[in-house]
Design an enzyme around this catalytic site. Structure first.
Site, mmCIF file in Angstrom:
data_model
loop_
_atom_site.group_PDB
_atom_site.id
_atom_site.type_symbol
_atom_site.label_atom_id
_atom_site.label_comp_id
_atom_site.label_asym_id
_atom_site.label_seq_id
_atom_site.Cartn_x
_atom_site.Cartn_y
_atom_site.Cartn_z
ATOM 1 N N GLY A 14 -71.871 -60.816 105.741
ATOM 2 C CA GLY A 14 -70.784 -60.549 104.782
ATOM 3 C C GLY A 14 -71.315 -60.290 103.384
ATOM 4 O O GLY A 14 -72.258 -60.939 102.953
ATOM 5 N N ARG A 75 -73.348 -55.689 110.405
ATOM 6 C CA ARG A 75 -73.605 -56.664 111.466
ATOM 7 C C ARG A 75 -74.254 -55.883 112.600
ATOM 8 O O ARG A 75 -73.875 -54.745 112.866
ATOM 9 C CB ARG A 75 -72.312 -57.349 111.880
ATOM 10 C CG ARG A 75 -71.752 -58.178 110.708
ATOM 11 C CD ARG A 75 -70.711 -59.192 111.104
ATOM 12 N NE ARG A 75 -70.643 -60.250 110.098
ATOM 13 C CZ ARG A 75 -69.807 -60.247 109.051
ATOM 14 N NH1 ARG A 75 -68.982 -59.245 108.857
ATOM 15 N NH2 ARG A 75 -69.809 -61.243 108.193
ATOM 16 N N ASP A 106 -75.632 -67.927 107.393
ATOM 17 C CA ASP A 106 -76.365 -68.606 108.466
ATOM 18 C C ASP A 106 -76.651 -67.705 109.672
ATOM 19 O O ASP A 106 -77.670 -67.883 110.337
ATOM 20 C CB ASP A 106 -75.700 -69.919 108.872
ATOM 21 C CG ASP A 106 -74.244 -69.749 109.265
ATOM 22 O OD1 ASP A 106 -73.719 -68.622 109.160
ATOM 23 O OD2 ASP A 106 -73.635 -70.748 109.679
ATOM 24 N N THR A 129 -73.156 -65.774 100.228
ATOM 25 C CA THR A 129 -71.854 -65.758 100.897
ATOM 26 C C THR A 129 -70.816 -66.351 99.948
ATOM 27 O O THR A 129 -71.117 -67.317 99.248
ATOM 28 C CB THR A 129 -71.847 -66.556 102.233
ATOM 29 O OG1 THR A 129 -70.488 -66.910 102.553
ATOM 30 C CG2 THR A 129 -72.648 -67.838 102.163
ATOM 31 N N ASP A 131 -68.395 -68.042 100.762
ATOM 32 C CA ASP A 131 -67.770 -69.243 101.340
ATOM 33 C C ASP A 131 -68.383 -70.565 100.887
ATOM 34 O O ASP A 131 -67.779 -71.620 101.069
ATOM 35 C CB ASP A 131 -67.825 -69.172 102.873
ATOM 36 C CG ASP A 131 -67.218 -67.893 103.395
ATOM 37 O OD1 ASP A 131 -66.233 -67.429 102.795
ATOM 38 O OD2 ASP A 131 -67.730 -67.341 104.389
ATOM 39 N N ASP A 133 -70.629 -72.273 102.244
ATOM 40 C CA ASP A 133 -70.636 -73.204 103.379
ATOM 41 C C ASP A 133 -72.029 -73.430 103.964
ATOM 42 O O ASP A 133 -72.163 -73.826 105.116
ATOM 43 C CB ASP A 133 -69.685 -72.677 104.472
ATOM 44 C CG ASP A 133 -70.061 -71.271 104.939
ATOM 45 O OD1 ASP A 133 -70.922 -70.634 104.301
ATOM 46 O OD2 ASP A 133 -69.480 -70.813 105.941
ATOM 47 N N ARG A 175 -63.788 -68.706 105.607
ATOM 48 C CA ARG A 175 -64.102 -68.901 107.042
ATOM 49 C C ARG A 175 -63.692 -70.308 107.482
ATOM 50 O O ARG A 175 -62.571 -70.718 107.210
ATOM 51 C CB ARG A 175 -65.580 -68.630 107.313
ATOM 52 C CG ARG A 175 -65.910 -67.146 107.266
ATOM 53 C CD ARG A 175 -67.173 -66.833 107.998
ATOM 54 N NE ARG A 175 -68.319 -67.540 107.422
ATOM 55 C CZ ARG A 175 -69.579 -67.350 107.799
ATOM 56 N NH1 ARG A 175 -69.846 -66.505 108.770
ATOM 57 N NH2 ARG A 175 -70.556 -67.997 107.230
HETATM 58 P P1 ADP Z 1 -73.796 -64.078 107.949
HETATM 59 O O1 ADP Z 1 -75.246 -63.880 107.726
HETATM 60 O O2 ADP Z 1 -72.973 -63.742 106.756
HETATM 61 O O3 ADP Z 1 -73.501 -65.443 108.554
HETATM 62 P P2 ADP Z 1 -73.344 -62.853 110.588
HETATM 63 O O4 ADP Z 1 -73.029 -64.131 111.276
HETATM 64 O O5 ADP Z 1 -72.500 -61.678 110.890
HETATM 65 O O6 ADP Z 1 -73.307 -62.973 108.999
HETATM 66 O O7 ADP Z 1 -74.872 -62.482 110.914
HETATM 67 C C1 ADP Z 1 -75.473 -61.329 110.388
HETATM 68 C C2 ADP Z 1 -76.375 -60.700 111.406
HETATM 69 O O8 ADP Z 1 -77.419 -61.619 111.742
HETATM 70 C C3 ADP Z 1 -75.734 -60.365 112.739
HETATM 71 O O9 ADP Z 1 -75.033 -59.151 112.714
HETATM 72 C C4 ADP Z 1 -76.950 -60.258 113.643
HETATM 73 O O10 ADP Z 1 -77.585 -59.014 113.507
HETATM 74 C C5 ADP Z 1 -77.859 -61.356 113.065
HETATM 75 N N1 ADP Z 1 -77.707 -62.554 113.902
HETATM 76 C C6 ADP Z 1 -76.727 -63.484 113.878
HETATM 77 N N2 ADP Z 1 -76.900 -64.397 114.860
HETATM 78 C C7 ADP Z 1 -78.013 -64.026 115.547
HETATM 79 C C8 ADP Z 1 -78.712 -64.528 116.683
HETATM 80 N N3 ADP Z 1 -78.285 -65.624 117.336
HETATM 81 N N4 ADP Z 1 -79.816 -63.860 117.092
HETATM 82 C C9 ADP Z 1 -80.248 -62.766 116.443
HETATM 83 N N5 ADP Z 1 -79.628 -62.239 115.381
HETATM 84 C C10 ADP Z 1 -78.532 -62.845 114.930
#
Ligand code: ADP
Length: 323
Positions: A14, A75, A106, A129, A131, A133, A175
């Site tokens: 995000g 993403r 995260d 982020t 949030d 969080d 979130r």
């Molecule tokens: P944020 O970083 O804001 O929490 P996301 O949860 O959408 O956002 O995660 C961002 C990107 O990180 C995902 O689109 C993916 O490419 C990568 N990612 C998230 N979880 C995993 C995972 N378990 N294994 C590999 N890549 C991951």
């Protein structure tokens, strides 16, 4: 000192105001130490596609005040697969990138941690982020700006709410966390904040509305609230309080945009420089955080595993102030 000649910097997940200030600080931190730096566009998606752009000090001029991210963010489902990460590794190798700084949440750190275990490329994370969080840092980049945006919007709604004696349910982002709702609620004098961390708040809300005769009220609802969204909660309240003029406002994506606050620019600048320092200090798979106004290093596995808790004292403060 580790032999790092070229660093890749990306924004992922995000978007959040202040990400540009962090990119700027990473770029200038690298260049200061004689390390080349490339921007990776569109997060892990761009890493897999080899969407790289060399960054000079001029390329990051005039961006500290801009919201969003000049590198773009995305993403990537493909990065969650071994095959996708292999492609990303090959692209980094082709470009001669030997370390990365990822600005995100995260999810982004989870991906970075997995990748760094599979391939010998160190990753440092910067918390970005709205949030707030993430475990291990008092503040994340973007939170302060989002909070101020919410405060400004709620103040405006308050003007019309009190003129017309309306009861407003305002839904804010966050979130699964109630930081934005709780802190902006205290800052705007909202009558109640409904947040995911607390159960059974609806009874308390009904009791509150019954015991006072004022018809103009502001109730903030965190988007992850277990009782449902602002519209759903408002429908139920309407049933019980037929004489109230109930309205709903979902603030939505306006909370993510805008020029970063002074604090977010400062935080992003400090964390960006600290991320480069951490790489030079041979660190890997850690997030640089900000605790008690100082830089800390938090292993990815900790910041992913643990939840950041709300300060429960604030709930009492909110209760006292809306008495
Ligand atoms: P944020 O970083 O804001 O929490 P996301 O949860 O959408 O956002 O995660 C961002 C990107 O990180 C995902 O689109 C993916 O490419 C990568 N990612 C998230 N979880 C995993 C995972 N378990 N294994 C590999 N890549 C991951």
């Amino acid at each position: 000192m580790p032999n790092i000649r070229k660093v890749g910097v990306l924004t992922s997940g995000g978007d959040a105001p202040g990400m540009n200030a962090a990119v700027r600080a990473v770029v200038r931190g690298c260049l200061y130490h004689g390390i080349e730096v490339v921007g990776i566009r569109r997060g892990y998606k761009g890493m897999i596609a080899g969407d790289f752009i060399p960054m000079s000090t001029k390329d990051v001029a005039n961006i500290i005040q801009r919201g969003g991210t000049i590198l773009g963010t995305a993403r990537s489902m493909e990065f969650k697969t071994e095959e996708g990460r292999k492609k990303a590794y090959n692209a980094l190798q082709n470009e001669g990138i030997d370390a990365c700084v990822v600005i995100g949440g995260d999810g982004s750190f989870t991906g970075a941690g997995i990748f760094s275990k599979e391939y010998d490329i160190p990753f440092i994370g910067i918390p970005g982020t709205i949030d707030n969080d993430l475990y291990g840092t008092d503040y994340t980049i973007g939170y302060d700006t989002a909070l101020n945006t919410v405060v400004e919007a709620v103040d405006r709604i308050r003007d019309t709410a009190s003129s017309h004696e309306r009861l407003f349910f305002i839904e804010v982002m966050g979130r699964g966390a109630g930081f934005i709702a709780l802190h902006s609620g205290i800052a705007t004098g909202a009558e109640a904040m409904l947040i995911p961390e607390i159960d059974h708040q609806e009874e308390g809300l009904h009791a509150y509305l019954k015991r006072q005769d004022k018809k103009s009220n502001i109730i903030l609802v965190a988007e992850g609230c277990k009782m449902g969204g602002a519209a759903e909660i408002a429908e139920r309240v309407k049933e019980d309080f037929k004489d109230h003029d109930v309205r709903v406002n979902v603030l939505g994506h306006m909370q993510r945009g805008g020029s970063p606050s002074a604090f977010d620019r400062f935080l992003a600048s400090r964390l960006g420089v600290a991320a480069v320092d951490a790489l030079l200090d041979n660190q890997r798979s850690i997030m640089v955080g900000f605790v008690n106004h100082d830089i800390v290093h938090v292993p990815f596995n900790k910041t992913i595993k643990f939840n950041r808790n709300l300060n429960r004292i604030l709930l009492e403060v909110a209760d006292i102030l809306s008495y």
